[in-house]
Design a protein around this motif. Sequence first.
Motif, PDB file in Angstrom:
ATOM      1  N   GLU A 128       0.815  -1.206   0.000  1.00  0.00           N
ATOM      2  CA  GLU A 128       0.000   0.000   0.000  1.00  0.00           C
ATOM      3  C   GLU A 128       0.854   1.265   0.000  1.00  0.00           C
ATOM      4  O   GLU A 128       0.328   2.368  -0.108  1.00  0.00           O
ATOM      5  N   ALA A 129       2.168   1.123   0.146  1.00  0.00           N
ATOM      6  CA  ALA A 129       3.048   2.283   0.116  1.00  0.00           C
ATOM      7  C   ALA A 129       3.039   2.882  -1.282  1.00  0.00           C
ATOM      8  O   ALA A 129       2.986   2.174  -2.287  1.00  0.00           O
ATOM      9  N   ALA A 130       3.124   4.206  -1.361  1.00  0.00           N
ATOM     10  CA  ALA A 130       2.958   4.903  -2.640  1.00  0.00           C
ATOM     11  C   ALA A 130       3.971   4.448  -3.680  1.00  0.00           C
ATOM     12  O   ALA A 130       3.614   4.230  -4.850  1.00  0.00           O
ATOM     13  N   HIS A 131       5.228   4.300  -3.292  1.00  0.00           N
ATOM     14  CA  HIS A 131       6.246   3.937  -4.280  1.00  0.00           C
ATOM     15  C   HIS A 131       6.069   2.505  -4.775  1.00  0.00           C
ATOM     16  O   HIS A 131       6.374   2.196  -5.921  1.00  0.00           O
ATOM     17  N   VAL A 132       5.553   1.621  -3.909  1.00  0.00           N
ATOM     18  CA  VAL A 132       5.296   0.245  -4.337  1.00  0.00           C
ATOM     19  C   VAL A 132       4.092   0.216  -5.285  1.00  0.00           C
ATOM     20  O   VAL A 132       4.100  -0.490  -6.296  1.00  0.00           O
ATOM     21  N   LYS A 133       3.074   1.001  -4.973  1.00  0.00           N
ATOM     22  CA  LYS A 133       1.912   1.062  -5.860  1.00  0.00           C
ATOM     23  C   LYS A 133       2.292   1.654  -7.212  1.00  0.00           C
ATOM     24  O   LYS A 133       1.766   1.248  -8.249  1.00  0.00           O
ATOM     25  N   ASP A 134       3.220   2.628  -7.211  1.00  0.00           N
ATOM     26  CA  ASP A 134       3.709   3.171  -8.483  1.00  0.00           C
ATOM     27  C   ASP A 134       4.355   2.069  -9.319  1.00  0.00           C
ATOM     28  O   ASP A 134       4.084   1.933 -10.514  1.00  0.00           O
ATOM     29  N   MET A 135       5.205   1.284  -8.676  1.00  0.00           N
ATOM     30  CA  MET A 135       5.906   0.220  -9.394  1.00  0.00           C
ATOM     31  C   MET A 135       4.924  -0.816  -9.937  1.00  0.00           C
ATOM     32  O   MET A 135       5.026  -1.263 -11.090  1.00  0.00           O
ATOM     33  N   LEU A 136       3.968  -1.199  -9.122  1.00  0.00           N
ATOM     34  CA  LEU A 136       2.995  -2.194  -9.565  1.00  0.00           C
ATOM     35  C   LEU A 136       2.128  -1.659 -10.701  1.00  0.00           C
ATOM     36  O   LEU A 136       1.639  -2.433 -11.535  1.00  0.00           O
ATOM     37  N   ALA A 137       1.945  -0.335 -10.752  1.00  0.00           N
ATOM     38  CA  ALA A 137       1.143   0.249 -11.828  1.00  0.00           C
ATOM     39  C   ALA A 137       1.782   0.001 -13.195  1.00  0.00           C
ATOM     40  O   ALA A 137       1.075  -0.216 -14.187  1.00  0.00           O
ATOM     41  N   ALA A 175      14.285   8.803  -0.853  1.00  0.00           N
ATOM     42  CA  ALA A 175      14.296   7.935  -2.030  1.00  0.00           C
ATOM     43  C   ALA A 175      15.165   6.699  -1.836  1.00  0.00           C
ATOM     44  O   ALA A 175      14.834   5.613  -2.327  1.00  0.00           O
ATOM     45  N   PHE A 176      16.280   6.829  -1.126  1.00  0.00           N
ATOM     46  CA  PHE A 176      17.180   5.687  -0.966  1.00  0.00           C
ATOM     47  C   PHE A 176      16.485   4.529  -0.255  1.00  0.00           C
ATOM     48  O   PHE A 176      16.577   3.368  -0.681  1.00  0.00           O
ATOM     49  N   THR A 177      15.782   4.840   0.826  1.00  0.00           N
ATOM     50  CA  THR A 177      15.072   3.796   1.568  1.00  0.00           C
ATOM     51  C   THR A 177      13.999   3.151   0.711  1.00  0.00           C
ATOM     52  O   THR A 177      13.813   1.932   0.719  1.00  0.00           O
ATOM     53  N   ARG A 178      13.287   3.957  -0.058  1.00  0.00           N
ATOM     54  CA  ARG A 178      12.222   3.423  -0.911  1.00  0.00           C
ATOM     55  C   ARG A 178      12.798   2.574  -2.050  1.00  0.00           C
ATOM     56  O   ARG A 178      12.179   1.590  -2.470  1.00  0.00           O
ATOM     57  N   GLN A 179      13.978   2.941  -2.545  1.00  0.00           N
ATOM     58  CA  GLN A 179      14.629   2.115  -3.562  1.00  0.00           C
ATOM     59  C   GLN A 179      14.929   0.729  -3.010  1.00  0.00           C
ATOM     60  O   GLN A 179      14.794  -0.280  -3.721  1.00  0.00           O
ATOM     61  N   ARG A 180      15.328   0.661  -1.771  1.00  0.00           N
ATOM     62  CA  ARG A 180      15.599  -0.645  -1.149  1.00  0.00           C
ATOM     63  C   ARG A 180      14.323  -1.487  -1.069  1.00  0.00           C
ATOM     64  O   ARG A 180      14.360  -2.704  -1.228  1.00  0.00           O
ATOM     65  N   ASP A 181      13.199  -0.836  -0.812  1.00  0.00           N
ATOM     66  CA  ASP A 181      11.925  -1.555  -0.817  1.00  0.00           C
ATOM     67  C   ASP A 181      11.659  -2.174  -2.186  1.00  0.00           C
ATOM     68  O   ASP A 181      11.202  -3.323  -2.295  1.00  0.00           O
ATOM     69  N   LEU A 182      11.934  -1.415  -3.245  1.00  0.00           N
ATOM     70  CA  LEU A 182      11.671  -1.908  -4.593  1.00  0.00           C
ATOM     71  C   LEU A 182      12.645  -3.017  -4.978  1.00  0.00           C
ATOM     72  O   LEU A 182      12.292  -3.927  -5.726  1.00  0.00           O
ATOM     73  N   GLU A 183      13.865  -2.946  -4.478  1.00  0.00           N
ATOM     74  CA  GLU A 183      14.799  -4.052  -4.683  1.00  0.00           C
ATOM     75  C   GLU A 183      14.252  -5.323  -4.039  1.00  0.00           C
ATOM     76  O   GLU A 183      14.353  -6.425  -4.595  1.00  0.00           O
ATOM     77  N   GLN A 184      13.673  -5.153  -2.842  1.00  0.00           N
ATOM     78  CA  GLN A 184      13.067  -6.297  -2.156  1.00  0.00           C
ATOM     79  C   GLN A 184      11.893  -6.842  -2.957  1.00  0.00           C
ATOM     80  O   GLN A 184      11.691  -8.054  -3.050  1.00  0.00           O
ATOM     81  N   LEU A 185      11.106  -5.952  -3.550  1.00  0.00           N
ATOM     82  CA  LEU A 185       9.974  -6.382  -4.371  1.00  0.00           C
ATOM     83  C   LEU A 185      10.463  -7.215  -5.545  1.00  0.00           C
ATOM     84  O   LEU A 185       9.858  -8.239  -5.894  1.00  0.00           O
ATOM     85  N   GLU A 186      11.558  -6.805  -6.152  1.00  0.00           N
ATOM     86  CA  GLU A 186      12.131  -7.551  -7.272  1.00  0.00           C
ATOM     87  C   GLU A 186      12.546  -8.954  -6.833  1.00  0.00           C
ATOM     88  O   GLU A 186      12.329  -9.936  -7.547  1.00  0.00           O
ATOM     89  N   GLN A 187      13.132  -9.047  -5.655  1.00  0.00           N
ATOM     90  CA  GLN A 187      13.542 -10.362  -5.155  1.00  0.00           C
ATOM     91  C   GLN A 187      12.326 -11.242  -4.846  1.00  0.00           C
ATOM     92  O   GLN A 187      12.300 -12.428  -5.155  1.00  0.00           O
TER      93      GLN A 187
END
Length: 697
Positions: free
Chosen positions: A411-420, A521-533
Motif C-alpha cells: 500500500e506504500a505509494a512507491h510500491v503502488k507506483d511500481m505495480l502500476a 528515495a534511498f530507503t524506498r529504492q531498497r523496498d523496490l529491490e526487495q519487491l524484485e527479489q
Amino acid sequence: MSRTAAAAAGIDALLADLNPQQRAAAQHGEGPLLIVAGAGTGKTTTLAHRVASLVAGGVDPGRILLLTFTRRSAAEMLRRVDALLVRWRKLAGNGLFISPSASREVWGGTFHSVASRLLKQHGALIGLEPDFTILDRSDAEDLMNVIRAELELSKADKRFPLKGTCLDVYSRVVNTQQPLELVLKESFPWVVDQLDGLKKLFAAYTERKEQQQTLDYDDLLLFWHHLMTEPSVGGIVRQKFDCVLVDEYQDTNTLQAEIVKGLSPEGKGLTAVGDDAQSIYSFRAATVRNILDFPTMFPGTTVQPLEQNYRSTQPILEATNRVIAMAAEGHRKTLWSTRLEGNRPHLVSCLDETEQTDAVIERIIAHRESGIELKKQAVLFRASHHSLSLELELSRRNIPFHKFGGLKFVEAAHVKDMLAFLRLAENPRDSVSALRILLLLPGIGPKKATQLVEQLVTNKGDFTAWSSFKPPEATATHWPLFMALLKALSGRHGSPLTLQVEIHYARTFYAPLLEQKFDDAFTRQRDLEQLEQMAARFESRSQFLNDMTLDPPSSTQDFAADPLLDDDYLILSTMHSAKGLEWESVYILHAADGNIPADLATSSTAEIEEERRLFYVGLTRARSNLYVMHPQRYYFHPHHKSDRHSFSQRTRFIPDELLPHFAQVNAGKSKQDSAQDATDSDITTADVRRKIGRMWA
C-alpha cells in the motif's frame, strides 16, 4: 483509631498487592526518584499507586503534574488513580473525605497539552498573546511550503527538500537543541548542501509564526522551555507543583529533559519512570542519555528497579536478560518470573527467506490448533518490507492478518507506483494504472494525462497510439524511455522477459522520478529491490498481480486497513510499533546481521546499541513462546534463476556464549526427515565403500 492512623492503615492496605520493589517506589519520599521499570514489570500499576499514595498522604492533587506521551496513557493512569482512591477510602473508613474524582484535579497529560495549558495561563509573561492558535502537522507543513515558494528555494540549481523534510529538519533542531549543521550531518546528510537555504527558510518560518501569533507543536515545548528558564517567570510556574511525575522517561528528548529540570531543579518531588533498555526512538530525537544521566543531573537520586516480570516465562527471561546485559552501559537489572516452566526461546535456522516464511506459518498454525488464537500471536520485524514474503504467503493461504506500524508494504505509494507499470503492461486498458504512471512524468498534468488515457482506451490499449504524442520540454527526456519500457514490458522487444527483469527495467526507469517525488528515495529504492527479489515466488506476472492486495489504505493511522471479516487475525508489526504490547507467541524475522541490526544503523556505537535495545524490545513481547528466525542464505537473484548468494551471519546480538539459552532448531528438518533418520537399516558405510571400491577393480 485516629484519622491519621486510619489513613496510614488504608495506605498500607492499598499497597498490599504490590511487590516489595513496587511498594518502595510507591511510598518513596520527596527526593528525586528514578523507577527503572523492566519490560512487563507493572510500570503503570506502580506509577498509579504512587500518585494515589501521594494524594492519600495529603498532597493536593491540583499540585501534582503527571506527564505522559499519549493522552490515552494519561487518561488510563488517572482512571486507575481514581479507582485506587475509592478503594483507599473504603479501607481507611468513611470518616475520611476525598473527592470521588480527585484525579481530575491532577495536571495530567502529554508534554504538548500541558505546555498549551501553561502558556495560555502564563504566556503573557514572555509576551505571548493568550489567544494564540496552534498549527497541527499539516498546517505547519503548508506554511513551510508557502514560505519555501516565496523564497523561490524550489528554483535553486540543486533539488531543495520538500516541505515534510524541511519540517522534520526544523523539528529535530528544536528538540535536540543542536546546531542545524550538526543535525544535517548526522540525520539528513542528503540535504547537507542546502544549509544556507534552510537557514533562510527557518528564519522566515519563525518570523511568519510570530506575525500570525501561531505556534506549531515544537513551539509549544520551546516556549514552555523559555518560560521555565526566564528567571522572573520560571519560579511562578515551579510554585504551582509539589510533585512532578514523568512516564516513559527514556523517550524524552533534550528539550523535554531541560523542561523537567526547570520544573524541579533540585529534583524535589520528582519521579521519572522508564527503562533505558527500551529507548528506541532516536529517530524522533529521543535520547537515552536522559535516563542514563538522571542520577547525575539530580544528585541524591534513588534508583529503584522493578524486576519481577508478570509477562514472560523464566526461560524467555533468561535469554533476554543476557541479550541486554551485553549493552555497553545501562541501569542494570535482572528480570525474573514466577512462571518457571516453559520452553527456551527457539533459534530457528532457515535455508533462505522462503523456508523462513513456511516455518513461521507452520508454527503459527500449530499454535492455533493448540488453542492460541491468531490475534495472540505476532510476527515482528525490523523494517516494514521484511514481511513482504510472509504477507504474500499469508494472503495466498487465506490467513487473515493485521499489520501494525505503518501501511502494508503493497500500500506504500512507491510500491503502488511500481505495480502500476506491471498492471498497465498486463492490461493496457487499465486506465487507473495508466493515469497514475502518466502523472509521475514531469510536465504532464491531470488534463493531458486524462487525454492520453482516453486515447489509449479508444485504440484498444495499443501503446502505438502514444507514438505521435509530442511531449512538453519537461517530459522530453523521459518520454522515449517510457515508450521503450512499455514496449519491453508488453513483450514487443524480442523474447518475453522474466518477471524479475520486468521489475528491474521498470525500477530503473522509475528511479529518477522516485527521487523527485520523495526525499527518502534511498530507503524506498531498497523496498523496490526487495519487491524484485520477492517476485521470484511467482510463476507469472498475472499471478503476481492477482495475489497482491492493492486497495488503498482507509487511513494513515497505525493500522493500515481493516482485516478480513474474521473474528481472528494474525498480528504483523515492526518492533518499534510493538513496544508496550505482548502476545503469547512471538516470531522475530530476519535475525541476520544487516537486518538486525539494520545495515544503515551500524555507523556508530550509539546506533548499534539502540539496535540492541530494539531487538530486546522485540524479544520481551513474548509471554510463552519465542522464535527467532535466521535465514542463512540471501540470494542476489531469484534462486531458481541463479545460484549466486551470500551466507548471512547470525545477528551479533546472539553471540556463541548466549546459544545455551536458546533451543537451536533447523527449519528444514521435517517430521518425515526425522522419521526416516530414525528408521533402522542393515546398510553400513562399509557396504557403501565396498561398492565404490568395485568401480576401480
